[in-house]
Design a protein around this motif. Structure first.
Motif: not given
Ligand code: NAP
Length: 312
Positions: A38-40, A124-126, A128-130, A175-177, A235-237, A258-261, A303-305
């Motif tokens: 996870n990016p964290v 789990p992490l991703a 539950m955040t969703a 969905g935005v992608c 979730c990127m506050p 959104v702050m995951l618990k 770019r993770t899918v």
């Molecule tokens: N607040 C919390 O509790 C919490 C919990 C979990 C995660 N987070 C944070 O949430 C963020 C996302 O986490 P993640 O695990 O989902 O990251 P991730 O898997 O690394 O996200 C990558 C995806 O984002 C897409 N993307 C990049 N720029 C985009 C844009 N402008 N519009 C639409 N899609 C775009 C990419 O697709 P393309 O290649 O097509 O661009 C890729 O599929 C991270 O910064 C993480 O730290 C926070």
């Protein structure tokens, strides 16, 4: 035991020997078979978020894991040696990128029967955040939801779960992608996709009742796409998210972080949807533990899918 260790924020994650932990009260000791990135993980290990998630060195990163119970701690009922389990480790001390990890009963669950260790570690992490973003922050019901939901970052770790959950809840999902991921996002259940790389991406879009921003997009633009009483969650506050309600007290719209618990109860909700065939994990790539730096580089590319899995 072998673990990934960093000795400072500037260090490269490397394999080192660490003392084997023992099961504490109300916990189980797990032989880790897989973990997910996870990016964290790399944000914490490199000091990017040290103001609120400092790393304690020597630091073993990682939060998500799946494996087998090898020891049951005092008072830890409901688990037996050999049980396959998965969890998002609670707290901020991390430790999943290791051969053994102590998992609190407040977060650990039996693995869904149809999942392998990699898929179970990716959820789990991703996941539950969703779930918490859609259900708790945006207020969507688990079934019978109505309205249009925009998921920004629909192909990423959090986003690809959010698309499936919003669809399962009953909403109309957009969905935005980028164009290369459109087919995948539609296959996950989105009714429509928006290709964010196109200049006319949001032209002629009907307003959205809910927006879940999983990438930290343009707040002003996204809020302008909401209905007059629409809700936005991220979730990127950053500071703009926290300031928005203060600067817009008379707006009918809402903007919230959104702050995951992590809880075993919410992991159980996700596991139930997996069992019902309503939720699946998309695996971007798999790496052995020793190649964690390459896995982090993949995550840092943005770019993770779906999810990156580490086999331990
Ligand atoms: N607040 C919390 O509790 C919490 C919990 C979990 C995660 N987070 C944070 O949430 C963020 C996302 O986490 P993640 O695990 O989902 O990251 P991730 O898997 O690394 O996200 C990558 C995806 O984002 C897409 N993307 C990049 N720029 C985009 C844009 N402008 N519009 C639409 N899609 C775009 C990419 O697709 P393309 O290649 O097509 O661009 C890729 O599929 C991270 O910064 C993480 O730290 C926070």
């Amino acid at each position: 035991m072998r673990a990934i260790v960093l000795d400072s924020y500037a260090d490269t994650p490397h394999i080192a020997e660490r003392p084997a932990p023992v099961a504490a009260p109300a916990s189980v000791l797990v032989k880790v078979r897989a973990t997910s990135v996870n990016p964290v993980d790399w944000k914490q290990a490199t000091g990017k978020i040290k103001l609120f998630m400092a790393a304690k060195f020597p630091f073993v990163p990682g939060y998500d894991l799946a494996g087998e119970v090898v020891e049951v701690g005092p008072g830890a009922t409901g688990f037996a040696v050999g049980d396959p389990v998965h969890t998002r480790l609670n707290g901020t001390t991390a430790g999943a990128n290791a051969e053994l990890a102590v998992c609190g009963l407040d977060g650990v669950r039996p693995m869904p029967a149809g999942m392998d260790f990699g898929e179970a570690a990716a959820l789990p992490l991703a996941g539950m955040t969703a779930l918490q973003g859609l259900r708790d922050v945006l207020g969507l019901p688990m079934t019978g939801a109505s309205g249009r939901v925009l998921i920004v970052g629909a192909s990423g770790g959090v986003g690809h779960f959010a698309v499936q959950l919003a669809r399962s809840m009953g909403a109309h999902v957009v969905g935005v992608c980028s164009g290369k991921n459109a087919e995948l996002v539609l296959g996950l259940g989105a009714h429509e996709v928006v290709d964010y790389t196109r200049a006319d991406a949001y032209t002629n879009q009907a307003p959205f009742d809910f927006i879940y921003d999983c990438v930290g997009g343009d707040l002003g633009l996204l809020v302008s796409l909401l209905t007059p009483k629409g809700r936005y969650a991220s979730c990127m506050p950053g500071p703009a998210i926290f300031l928005w309600p203060i600067l817009h007290v008379f707006s009918g719209r809402s903007v919230k972080p959104v702050m995951l618990k992590s809880t075993a109860a919410d992991l159980a909700v996700l596991d139930g949807l997996v069992d019902q065939g309503k939720l699946r994990v998309v695996i971007d790539s798999r790496f052995p533990l020793a190649e964690l730096p390459a896995a982090w580089a993949r995550s840092q590319s943005g770019r993770t899918v779906g999810k990156i899995v580490i086999d331990v």
